[in-house]
Design a protein around this motif. Structure first.
Motif, PDB file in Angstrom:
ATOM      1  N   GLY A   8       0.776  -1.233   0.000  1.00 16.61           N
ATOM      2  CA  GLY A   8       0.000   0.000   0.000  1.00 16.61           C
ATOM      3  C   GLY A   8       0.807   1.283   0.000  1.00 16.61           C
ATOM      4  N   GLY A   9       2.126   1.173   0.104  1.00 17.90           N
ATOM      5  CA  GLY A   9       2.936   2.378   0.084  1.00 17.90           C
ATOM      6  C   GLY A   9       2.950   3.022  -1.291  1.00 17.90           C
ATOM      7  N   GLY A  10       3.535   4.219  -1.374  1.00 19.45           N
ATOM      8  CA  GLY A  10       3.626   4.903  -2.653  1.00 19.45           C
ATOM      9  C   GLY A  10       4.129   6.310  -2.506  1.00 19.45           C
ATOM     10  N   LEU A  11       4.104   7.029  -3.624  1.00 17.51           N
ATOM     11  CA  LEU A  11       4.514   8.433  -3.674  1.00 17.51           C
ATOM     12  C   LEU A  11       3.259   9.292  -3.770  1.00 17.51           C
ATOM     13  CD1 LEU A  11       6.534  10.760  -4.108  1.00 17.51           C
ATOM     14  CD2 LEU A  11       6.517  10.173  -6.543  1.00 17.51           C
ATOM     15  N   VAL A  12       3.095  10.201  -2.812  1.00 18.08           N
ATOM     16  CA  VAL A  12       1.910  11.063  -2.800  1.00 18.08           C
ATOM     17  C   VAL A  12       2.316  12.495  -2.492  1.00 18.08           C
ATOM     18  CG1 VAL A  12       0.347   9.206  -2.096  1.00 18.08           C
ATOM     19  CG2 VAL A  12       1.460  10.614  -0.350  1.00 18.08           C
ATOM     20  N   HIS A  13       1.386  13.415  -2.775  1.00 24.80           N
ATOM     21  CA  HIS A  13       1.591  14.827  -2.468  1.00 24.80           C
ATOM     22  C   HIS A  13       1.199  15.113  -1.022  1.00 24.80           C
ATOM     23  CE1 HIS A  13       2.565  15.800  -6.544  1.00 24.80           C
ATOM     24  NE2 HIS A  13       1.380  15.407  -7.000  1.00 24.80           N
ATOM     25  N   PRO A  14       1.709  16.179  -0.434  1.00 23.31           N
ATOM     26  CA  PRO A  14       1.274  16.579   0.907  1.00 23.31           C
ATOM     27  C   PRO A  14      -0.239  16.753   0.966  1.00 23.31           C
ATOM     28  CG  PRO A  14       3.231  17.789   0.294  1.00 23.31           C
ATOM     29  CD  PRO A  14       2.813  17.023  -0.928  1.00 23.31           C
ATOM     30  N   GLY A  15      -0.829  16.273   2.037  1.00 22.77           N
ATOM     31  CA  GLY A  15      -2.259  16.356   2.218  1.00 22.77           C
ATOM     32  C   GLY A  15      -3.012  15.134   1.729  1.00 22.77           C
ATOM     33  N   ALA A  16      -2.337  14.267   1.011  1.00 22.21           N
ATOM     34  CA  ALA A  16      -2.980  13.075   0.463  1.00 22.21           C
ATOM     35  C   ALA A  16      -3.128  11.989   1.529  1.00 22.21           C
ATOM     36  CB  ALA A  16      -2.176  12.551  -0.723  1.00 22.21           C
ATOM     37  N   SER A  17      -3.783  10.896   1.121  1.00 20.15           N
ATOM     38  CA  SER A  17      -4.012   9.751   2.009  1.00 20.15           C
ATOM     39  C   SER A  17      -3.482   8.478   1.378  1.00 20.15           C
ATOM     40  CB  SER A  17      -5.507   9.588   2.296  1.00 20.15           C
ATOM     41  OG  SER A  17      -6.030  10.718   2.968  1.00 20.15           O
ATOM     42  N   LEU A  18      -3.149   7.524   2.224  1.00 19.76           N
ATOM     43  CA  LEU A  18      -2.780   6.174   1.804  1.00 19.76           C
ATOM     44  C   LEU A  18      -3.343   5.192   2.812  1.00 19.76           C
ATOM     45  CD1 LEU A  18       1.026   6.408   0.834  1.00 19.76           C
ATOM     46  CD2 LEU A  18      -0.859   5.862  -0.718  1.00 19.76           C
ATOM     47  N   ARG A 109       7.334   0.747  23.535  1.00 16.79           N
ATOM     48  CA  ARG A 109       8.735   0.696  23.969  1.00 16.79           C
ATOM     49  C   ARG A 109       9.321  -0.658  23.610  1.00 16.79           C
ATOM     50  NH1 ARG A 109       7.625   5.264  24.545  1.00 16.79           N
ATOM     51  NH2 ARG A 109       7.768   6.580  26.418  1.00 16.79           N
ATOM     52  N   GLY A 110      10.632  -0.683  23.382  1.00 23.13           N
ATOM     53  CA  GLY A 110      11.300  -1.931  23.118  1.00 23.13           C
ATOM     54  C   GLY A 110      11.527  -2.705  24.395  1.00 23.13           C
ATOM     55  N   PRO A 111      12.210  -3.849  24.362  1.00 25.50           N
ATOM     56  CA  PRO A 111      12.770  -4.433  23.148  1.00 25.50           C
ATOM     57  C   PRO A 111      11.707  -5.111  22.288  1.00 25.50           C
ATOM     58  CG  PRO A 111      13.144  -5.906  24.982  1.00 25.50           C
ATOM     59  CD  PRO A 111      12.480  -4.667  25.549  1.00 25.50           C
ATOM     60  N   TYR A 112      12.065  -5.326  21.060  1.00 26.04           N
ATOM     61  CA  TYR A 112      11.150  -5.924  20.102  1.00 26.04           C
ATOM     62  C   TYR A 112      11.699  -7.285  19.691  1.00 26.04           C
ATOM     63  CZ  TYR A 112       9.331  -1.203  20.049  1.00 26.04           C
ATOM     64  OH  TYR A 112       8.816  -0.005  20.437  1.00 26.04           O
ATOM     65  N   LYS A 113      11.067  -8.317  20.187  1.00 27.45           N
ATOM     66  CA  LYS A 113      11.527  -9.686  19.951  1.00 27.45           C
ATOM     67  C   LYS A 113      10.527 -10.487  19.139  1.00 27.45           C
ATOM     68  CE  LYS A 113      14.225  -9.761  24.233  1.00 27.45           C
ATOM     69  NZ  LYS A 113      14.484 -10.484  25.508  1.00 27.45           N
ATOM     70  N   GLY A 114       9.577  -9.792  18.507  1.00 30.93           N
ATOM     71  CA  GLY A 114       8.552 -10.475  17.726  1.00 30.93           C
ATOM     72  C   GLY A 114       8.933 -10.590  16.268  1.00 30.93           C
ATOM     73  N   ILE A 115       7.910 -10.494  15.403  1.00 33.26           N
ATOM     74  CA  ILE A 115       8.081 -10.711  13.972  1.00 33.26           C
ATOM     75  C   ILE A 115       7.896  -9.396  13.222  1.00 33.26           C
ATOM     76  CG2 ILE A 115       7.237 -11.991  11.974  1.00 33.26           C
ATOM     77  CD1 ILE A 115       6.227 -13.292  15.322  1.00 33.26           C
ATOM     78  N   TRP A 116       8.807  -9.135  12.284  1.00 32.35           N
ATOM     79  CA  TRP A 116       8.742  -7.936  11.446  1.00 32.35           C
ATOM     80  C   TRP A 116       8.429  -8.308  10.002  1.00 32.35           C
ATOM     81  CZ3 TRP A 116       9.110  -3.143  13.534  1.00 32.35           C
ATOM     82  CH2 TRP A 116       9.704  -3.009  14.784  1.00 32.35           C
ATOM     83  N   GLY A 117       7.724  -7.420   9.354  1.00 34.96           N
ATOM     84  CA  GLY A 117       7.556  -7.543   7.919  1.00 34.96           C
ATOM     85  C   GLY A 117       8.735  -6.895   7.212  1.00 34.96           C
ATOM     86  N   GLN A 118       8.670  -6.911   5.873  1.00 36.00           N
ATOM     87  CA  GLN A 118       9.770  -6.381   5.066  1.00 36.00           C
ATOM     88  C   GLN A 118       9.666  -4.878   4.839  1.00 36.00           C
ATOM     89  OE1 GLN A 118      12.537  -8.201   3.961  1.00 36.00           O
ATOM     90  NE2 GLN A 118      11.627  -9.600   5.447  1.00 36.00           N
ATOM     91  N   GLY A 119       8.498  -4.322   5.074  1.00 37.72           N
ATOM     92  CA  GLY A 119       8.324  -2.882   4.940  1.00 37.72           C
ATOM     93  C   GLY A 119       7.722  -2.458   3.616  1.00 37.72           C
ATOM     94  N   THR A 120       7.093  -1.292   3.639  1.00 38.98           N
ATOM     95  CA  THR A 120       6.570  -0.676   2.429  1.00 38.98           C
ATOM     96  C   THR A 120       6.925   0.811   2.490  1.00 38.98           C
ATOM     97  OG1 THR A 120       4.601  -0.372   1.048  1.00 38.98           O
ATOM     98  CG2 THR A 120       4.271  -0.236   3.421  1.00 38.98           C
ATOM     99  N   GLN A 121       7.322   1.371   1.373  1.00 39.19           N
ATOM    100  CA  GLN A 121       7.851   2.727   1.346  1.00 39.19           C
ATOM    101  C   GLN A 121       6.740   3.744   1.110  1.00 39.19           C
ATOM    102  OE1 GLN A 121      10.575   4.018  -1.938  1.00 39.19           O
ATOM    103  NE2 GLN A 121      12.001   4.359  -0.254  1.00 39.19           N
ATOM    104  N   VAL A 122       6.763   4.786   1.922  1.00 42.26           N
ATOM    105  CA  VAL A 122       5.847   5.920   1.769  1.00 42.26           C
ATOM    106  C   VAL A 122       6.690   7.172   1.555  1.00 42.26           C
ATOM    107  CG1 VAL A 122       4.140   7.380   2.908  1.00 42.26           C
ATOM    108  CG2 VAL A 122       4.027   4.892   3.168  1.00 42.26           C
TER     109      VAL A 122
END
Length: 126
Positions: A8-18, A109-122
Motif C-alpha cells: 500500500g505504500g507509494g509516492l503522494v503529495h502533501p495532504g494526500a491519504s494512503l 517501547r522496546g525491546p522488540y523480539k517479535g516478527i517484522w515484515g519487510q516494509g513498504t515505502q511511503v
C-alpha cells in the motif's frame, strides 16, 4: 511461523491519504499485539501505532494521532493503517510488527523480539 507482508505504500503529495495493509499468514492475528513502525532515512525506527488484543487496546505516537488510524480485519487476517493528511515528515519505510508476548500498550517501547515484515515505502513530496 507467522509471516507479515506489507503493501500500500507509494509516492503522494502533501495532504494526500494512503492505506497500508499488513497480511498475516501462519497464525491468527488475534494472538498477537500488532503494531506499525516507521524508519526515515538516517533515523532510527520509531513506533507509530499499535492494536493489542482487546478492542480498545489502541495507541498512537503523538506525531500521528488524529491523522493515522490502525484497524484490524479479522476475516482477512490483516492489520490496516489509514494515513491521512500526509506530510513530508511522514516519509519513511513503514513496517508491520507482531508480538505474541507483549500487550498492545507495551509496543510503544522496546525491546522488540517479535516478527517484522519487510516494509513498504511511503514518500510524501510536492
Amino acid at each position: 511461523q507467522v509471516q507479515l507482508e506489507e503493501s500500500g505504500g507509494g509516492l503522494v503529495h502533501p495532504g494526500a491519504s494512503l492505506r497500508l495493509s499488513c497480511a498475516v499468514s501462519g497464525g491468527d492475528l488475534r494472538g498477537y499485539a500488532m503494531g506499525w513502525f516507521r524508519q526515515a532515512p538516517g533515523r532510527e525506527r520509531e513506533f507509530v501505532a499499535t492494536f493489542g488484543r482487546g478492542p480498545n487496546d489502541i495507541y498512537y505516537a503523538d506525531s500521528v494521532r488524529g491523522r493515522f488510524t490502525i484497524s484490524r480485519e479479522f476475516s482477512k487476517n490483516m492489520v490496516l493503517l489509514q494515513l491521512n493528511s500526509l506530510q513530508p515528515e511522514d516519509t519513511a519505510d513503514y513496517y508491520c510488527y507482531a508480538d505474541p508476548a507483549k500487550a498492545g500498550w507495551a509496543l510503544q517501547r522496546g525491546p522488540y523480539k517479535g516478527i517484522w515484515g519487510q516494509g513498504t515505502q511511503v514518500t510524501v513530496s510536492s
